[in-house]
Motif scaffolding. Sequence first.
Motif, PDB file in Angstrom:
ATOM      1  N   CYS A 189     -18.503 -51.891 -16.407  1.00 33.71           N
ATOM      2  CA  CYS A 189     -19.341 -50.948 -17.625  1.00 33.71           C
ATOM      3  C   CYS A 189     -20.376 -52.123 -18.381  1.00 33.71           C
ATOM      4  CB  CYS A 189     -18.288 -50.400 -18.561  1.00 33.71           C
ATOM      5  SG  CYS A 189     -17.317 -49.479 -18.110  1.00 33.71           S
ATOM      6  N   ILE A 190     -20.503 -53.365 -17.887  1.00 32.93           N
ATOM      7  CA  ILE A 190     -21.459 -54.309 -18.553  1.00 32.93           C
ATOM      8  C   ILE A 190     -22.798 -53.999 -18.525  1.00 32.93           C
ATOM      9  CG2 ILE A 190     -22.216 -56.539 -18.217  1.00 32.93           C
ATOM     10  CD1 ILE A 190     -19.710 -57.739 -17.555  1.00 32.93           C
ATOM     11  N   PHE A 191     -23.144 -53.354 -17.206  1.00 30.56           N
ATOM     12  CA  PHE A 191     -24.799 -53.069 -16.935  1.00 30.56           C
ATOM     13  C   PHE A 191     -25.014 -51.975 -17.945  1.00 30.56           C
ATOM     14  CE2 PHE A 191     -23.670 -55.446 -13.279  1.00 30.56           C
ATOM     15  CZ  PHE A 191     -24.574 -56.576 -13.270  1.00 30.56           C
ATOM     16  N   PHE A 192     -24.060 -51.067 -18.071  1.00 30.72           N
ATOM     17  CA  PHE A 192     -24.505 -49.782 -19.150  1.00 30.72           C
ATOM     18  C   PHE A 192     -24.650 -50.097 -20.396  1.00 30.72           C
ATOM     19  CE2 PHE A 192     -22.502 -48.098 -14.898  1.00 30.72           C
ATOM     20  CZ  PHE A 192     -23.265 -47.332 -14.771  1.00 30.72           C
ATOM     21  N   ASN A 193     -24.071 -51.199 -20.792  1.00 29.57           N
ATOM     22  CA  ASN A 193     -24.084 -51.342 -22.311  1.00 29.57           C
ATOM     23  C   ASN A 193     -25.039 -52.567 -22.437  1.00 29.57           C
ATOM     24  OD1 ASN A 193     -22.013 -49.998 -23.885  1.00 29.57           O
ATOM     25  ND2 ASN A 193     -20.986 -50.359 -21.979  1.00 29.57           N
TER      26      ASN A 193
END
Length: 524
Positions: A189-193
């Motif tokens: 979920c890193i890239f989405f945030n």
Amino acid sequence: MSKEGDGFARSTSSKEDQSSDDVHVEDFAATVADKWRGTAADKHDMAVLGRAQVLRRNFGFISILGFSTVLICTWELIFARGTGGLFWGFTVTVIASIFIYLSIAEMASMSPTAGGQYHWVSEFAPQSCQKYLSYISGWVLAMGWQGSIVTISFVAATIIPGLITLGDSSYTPKQWHGTLLIIAVVLSCIFFNTAFAKKLPLIEVFILVLHIVGLFAIVIPLWVMAPRNSARVAFTQFNNGGNWPTMGTAYMVGLLTVLSSMMGFDCSVHMSEELKDASYALPRAILWGVGLNTVLGYIVVITLCLIMTNPDALLASPTGFPFIQLFYDVTHSLVATDIMSAIILINLVSAVISEIATASRQIWSFARDDGFPFSGFLKQVSPGWNIPLNAVIVSIVFGVVIALINLGSSVALNAIVSFTMSALLSSYMLSIGCIFAKRLRGEPLPPARFSLGRWGLGVNAIALCFLLAFFVFCFFPTAQPVVAKTMNWNSTMFGGIILFATVWYFVKGHRKYRPPVVITNRSV
């Protein structure tokens, strides 16, 4: 503006505090393009709240509705967690949610701020105790939302070993398998945030569509292929699987499983400084989210009640998830079971994206009021990014660290997971209790574009009655007799956080922490 807020809008800050905030405003005023600063109402709300617009308002009504609806993942969690007392338990939960979130929606319209509950406590609590109560509320809420990242990640991650077990009976899940999968879910979920943060509203709309369409992709095959219970068995049969002395106690303890599927709609509140026309759109998004998830939840609840002809066998499934076994028993196909389970898995992982966004905004907001140690680091917003990047990174690291606890003790991890519910309930009780007390004292409330009016006192009172009952039972173990492994250690976690926050408050926090009421100016 109306003088309704004069009773709690008085500033008690020192000149040093005020000048510090002025510098903060000047530093970031030019970093957000004018088109991302929202409507005139948003600008007015930020002036009233004494805040600078440092985040980009790129969420609209539909995207924030998708954000909250997907994060709560009502029907997905009903599939993943609940069987006993399902219909009536969900009905009680829905009734409670209506009163709770009507109260939350009104306060969100009065003060649409990322701080949410701790800000409202600061505004509405008596002056003699508002600083301490808002400080404790901020700590508990922040830790609760941090824990929620692992809560949903844990459910999502453990579905995968369950599917492997169904397809390969020789596979034996190891504790470290689950730990690595939890970490993988969090890190995914890193890239989405971060890099995709600008596109997050669009992503949330897409996931909202999947959330709705995916439900029917699962239940239609179940409607067509599954055998049926009679209505009497489906809606009037209760089970005391926890060996409690009375069915009423068993029902209340089991209710908490269903309760988790409707709690957390304050998530959109913590994104309010990224929402256009927040004081209008936010309360409506909260209530529309409750309504939408209620409808979807009932579809799943009624379906499960009618088709689960042998719940004991489902609960004994080696997969660890009754719904996986149910899908296979109905379809007799590993492929169909994998596809149906994958829909739930994708939605749960999507919920983690929203969990990280919510948790990071909550700790960022509390940090800008110097509520934490290292607040200076947590409250930074990088120019150009217009997101609290440091808070996002800390939330992700926090999720990974908590997941590692599972290697040493699954009991400790379960205690952290169960803490998230008590943290959320206590923050609701504090904030709703404060506005309820303010109404009882006959003190004026700030203007709101969504107001409960003369119904407010009754709505708040009913919400508090439900919350108090839920709060008490969330500390109960799930079954008797109780041993160390089956004990609900939530009370230890909750008490420990309260104790630590209180000690820190009196040692250092009371000097550093600036409660939101200090910079709120309702006379603007």
